[in-house]
Design a protein around this motif. Structure first.
Motif, PDB file in Angstrom:
ATOM      1  N   ALA A  61      37.919  41.225   7.318  1.00  0.00           N
ATOM      2  CA  ALA A  61      37.677  42.376   8.183  1.00  0.00           C
ATOM      3  C   ALA A  61      36.451  43.171   7.755  1.00  0.00           C
ATOM      4  N   ASP A  62      36.001  42.968   6.530  1.00  0.00           N
ATOM      5  CA  ASP A  62      34.841  43.683   5.992  1.00  0.00           C
ATOM      6  C   ASP A  62      33.566  43.007   6.498  1.00  0.00           C
ATOM      7  N   ASP A  63      32.883  43.647   7.445  1.00  0.00           N
ATOM      8  CA  ASP A  63      31.680  43.060   8.033  1.00  0.00           C
ATOM      9  C   ASP A  63      30.608  42.782   6.986  1.00  0.00           C
ATOM     10  N   SER A  64      30.410  43.704   6.050  1.00  0.00           N
ATOM     11  CA  SER A  64      29.353  43.520   5.063  1.00  0.00           C
ATOM     12  C   SER A  64      29.645  42.320   4.169  1.00  0.00           C
ATOM     13  N   ARG A  65      30.917  42.075   3.872  1.00  0.00           N
ATOM     14  CA  ARG A  65      31.266  40.906   3.063  1.00  0.00           C
ATOM     15  C   ARG A  65      30.951  39.619   3.813  1.00  0.00           C
ATOM     16  N   LEU A  66      31.298  39.577   5.091  1.00  0.00           N
ATOM     17  CA  LEU A  66      31.039  38.380   5.889  1.00  0.00           C
ATOM     18  C   LEU A  66      29.544  38.148   6.058  1.00  0.00           C
ATOM     19  N   LEU A  67      28.806  39.199   6.330  1.00  0.00           N
ATOM     20  CA  LEU A  67      27.355  39.063   6.486  1.00  0.00           C
ATOM     21  C   LEU A  67      26.714  38.542   5.198  1.00  0.00           C
ATOM     22  N   ALA A  68      27.193  39.028   4.064  1.00  0.00           N
ATOM     23  CA  ALA A  68      26.646  38.577   2.785  1.00  0.00           C
ATOM     24  C   ALA A  68      26.929  37.095   2.556  1.00  0.00           C
ATOM     25  N   LEU A  69      28.112  36.639   2.944  1.00  0.00           N
ATOM     26  CA  LEU A  69      28.430  35.216   2.805  1.00  0.00           C
ATOM     27  C   LEU A  69      27.478  34.368   3.648  1.00  0.00           C
ATOM     28  N   TRP A  70      27.211  34.804   4.868  1.00  0.00           N
ATOM     29  CA  TRP A  70      26.241  34.085   5.703  1.00  0.00           C
ATOM     30  C   TRP A  70      24.848  34.100   5.059  1.00  0.00           C
ATOM     31  N   CYS A  71      24.463  35.239   4.486  1.00  0.00           N
ATOM     32  CA  CYS A  71      23.136  35.357   3.873  1.00  0.00           C
ATOM     33  C   CYS A  71      22.969  34.400   2.697  1.00  0.00           C
ATOM     34  N   HIS A  72      24.033  34.175   1.944  1.00  0.00           N
ATOM     35  CA  HIS A  72      23.928  33.389   0.713  1.00  0.00           C
ATOM     36  C   HIS A  72      24.379  31.942   0.882  1.00  0.00           C
ATOM     37  N   ALA A  73      25.000  31.601   2.008  1.00  0.00           N
ATOM     38  CA  ALA A  73      25.477  30.234   2.204  1.00  0.00           C
ATOM     39  C   ALA A  73      24.307  29.255   2.183  1.00  0.00           C
ATOM     40  N   SER A  74      24.494  28.151   1.510  1.00  0.00           N
ATOM     41  CA  SER A  74      23.466  27.105   1.498  1.00  0.00           C
ATOM     42  C   SER A  74      23.618  26.169   2.684  1.00  0.00           C
ATOM     43  N   ALA A  75      24.833  26.124   3.251  1.00  0.00           N
ATOM     44  CA  ALA A  75      25.097  25.323   4.451  1.00  0.00           C
ATOM     45  C   ALA A  75      26.241  25.959   5.206  1.00  0.00           C
ATOM     46  N   TYR A  76      25.966  26.409   6.414  1.00  0.00           N
ATOM     47  CA  TYR A  76      27.002  26.987   7.286  1.00  0.00           C
ATOM     48  C   TYR A  76      27.378  25.946   8.329  1.00  0.00           C
ATOM     49  N   PHE A  77      28.670  25.614   8.404  1.00  0.00           N
ATOM     50  CA  PHE A  77      29.109  24.676   9.439  1.00  0.00           C
ATOM     51  C   PHE A  77      29.665  25.451  10.619  1.00  0.00           C
ATOM     52  N   HIS A  78      29.068  25.220  11.788  1.00  0.00           N
ATOM     53  CA  HIS A  78      29.514  25.885  13.015  1.00  0.00           C
ATOM     54  C   HIS A  78      30.147  24.834  13.918  1.00  0.00           C
TER      55      HIS A  78
END
Length: 395
Positions: A253-270
């Motif tokens: 639910a924490d938007d900033s936590r989710l955004l940070a995960l996207w920022c640091h992910a080396s590979a995002y699977f959509h």
């Protein structure tokens, strides 16, 4: 003007709500009186982003999976008819049943049709028929149609003989956020990330199988849940228990936590495979997430040539593409830059809100008005494969 068909303002439930959080203040800033209809208990009064110029009204309805959209849409429409705004932005073509009420009251309607709800696996046969009938009513009675992807617009032209305006979802630039304390163990490590509701049409079963292979060498972070437990929740919980490289965070639910995960992910699977422009994918792009996507017409439209790979919904294909990306730091850096550039050029909230303001200010679309009376009755959609529309799936 009125906005009908969301859970309220400000709300953080889904794509419609995200759009309205940006759009309602934009319209109020332009001098419009804006009323957003919502459901009891869904609005956040303490939200610092709340714009007090936006009028909020709640109406009654049935809180159930099959009836909530229809019943809350009806009561909001009836209230709008009584108050007579100059225009109504209606979200979801299921509310097409109520458009004749707006027309009879002289209220111009602009409808965001959403995706192809009648194609989604989560709905039973009756619900799909209702959505399809609502789409037919939308094609016949809406003054202006809005599609969030070109592929959706082309589908409506073929199936219903109407056209309209393509307005995608936007995203927000966030820079590079630090990982939260809960995720600090991922700092400096290449990790794969998936963010999705746990439904088969989001390719979750296939990704979990792929994750076993990915986690032999790399960290894997899974964000999401079914919301009510079940086989997929049990499966990812067991996987995280067996392998310390797999981290299941559930719903974040924490938007900033989710955004940070996207920022640091080396590979995002959509893995989302239902149309059209997916809000999560757009925001991941603004975060610079190197993306491996399920191969659908929608994901190709959004990512264009900035996707790392477009893959079939097969565990081996997913694992191979994700591992290849995780092992290539130079490619990650290149993709981060390119995907951010595309997001800034095509998917910004300023541009989205300006397009909505234009659509709400235009007179009724002559194309839609002329064609809707000749719109065909709902068809089976059996030719969707030839048309490039993927089979029944959910956003």
């Amino acid at each position: 003007m009125a906005i009908i068909g969301t859970r309220g303002y400000p709300s953080y439930y889904g794509g419609f709500e995200t759009a309205v959080r940006h759009l309602a203040p934009h319209l109020a800033e332009s001098g419009r009186e804006v009323t957003v209809y919502g459901r009891p208990g869904q609005e956040r009064d303490d939200d610092p982003a709340l714009d007090t110029r936006v009028i909020r009204r709640t109406t009654r309805g049935a809180e159930s999976k099959s009836l909530s959209t229809l019943t809350f849409g009806l009561t909001a429409t009836l209230d709008a008819v009584r108050r007579r705004p100059d225009a109504a932005l209606v979200m979801n073509c299921a509310n097409g049943f109520w458009l004749p009420l707006l027309r009879a009251a002289g209220i111009r309607s602009v409808v965001n049709v959403d995706g192809l709800e009648w194609e989604r696996a989560k709905w039973g046969r009756l619900a799909r028929a209702v959505f399809r009938a609502g789409a037919w009513c939308t094609a016949r009675f809406a003054d202006q149609l809005v599609f969030d992807a070109e592929a959706i617009r082309r589908y409506w032209e073929r199936e219903f003989g109407v056209t309209g305006t393509m307005i995608p979802y936007g995203g927000s630039e966030v820079g590079t956020l630090p990982l939260s304390a809960d995720d600090a163990h991922l700092t400096g490590k290449p990790f794969a990330l998936v963010v999705a509701r746990f439904v088969p049409e989001n390719t979750i079963p296939e990704f979990l199988t792929a994750a076993e292979r990915i986690a032999e060498r790399h960290q894997v972070v899974v964000v999401g849940s079914s919301g009510y437990g079940g086989e997929l929740d049990e499966r990812v919980a067991a996987l995280a228990t067996r392998n310390p490289r797999v981290h299941w965070l559930g719903h974040v639910a924490d938007d900033s936590r989710l955004l940070a995960l996207w920022c640091h992910a080396s590979a995002y699977f959509h893995g989302h495979s239902v149309g059209g422009t997916n809000p999560a994918l757009v925001q991941a792009m603004h975060c610079g997430a190197p993306t491996v996507a399920r191969d659908t017409v929608y994901n190709r439209e959004v990512l264009d040539d900035t996707g790392a790979a477009f893959v079939a919904a097969e565990p081996d294909a997913i694992a191979t593409a994700v591992i290849d990306l995780l092992d290539d730091r130079d490619r990650q850096r290149s993709l981060r830059r390119r995907v951010r550039d595309r997001a800034r050029a095509v998917y910004t909230w300023d541009a989205v809100c300006s397009e909505y303001e234009r659509a709400l200010s235009l007179p009724p679309s002559t194309t839609a008005s002329d064609q809707r009376h000749g719109a065909p009755c709902p068809s089976s959609g059996a030719d969707r494969v030839e048309q490039g529309i993927p089979a029944a799936v959910e956003r």
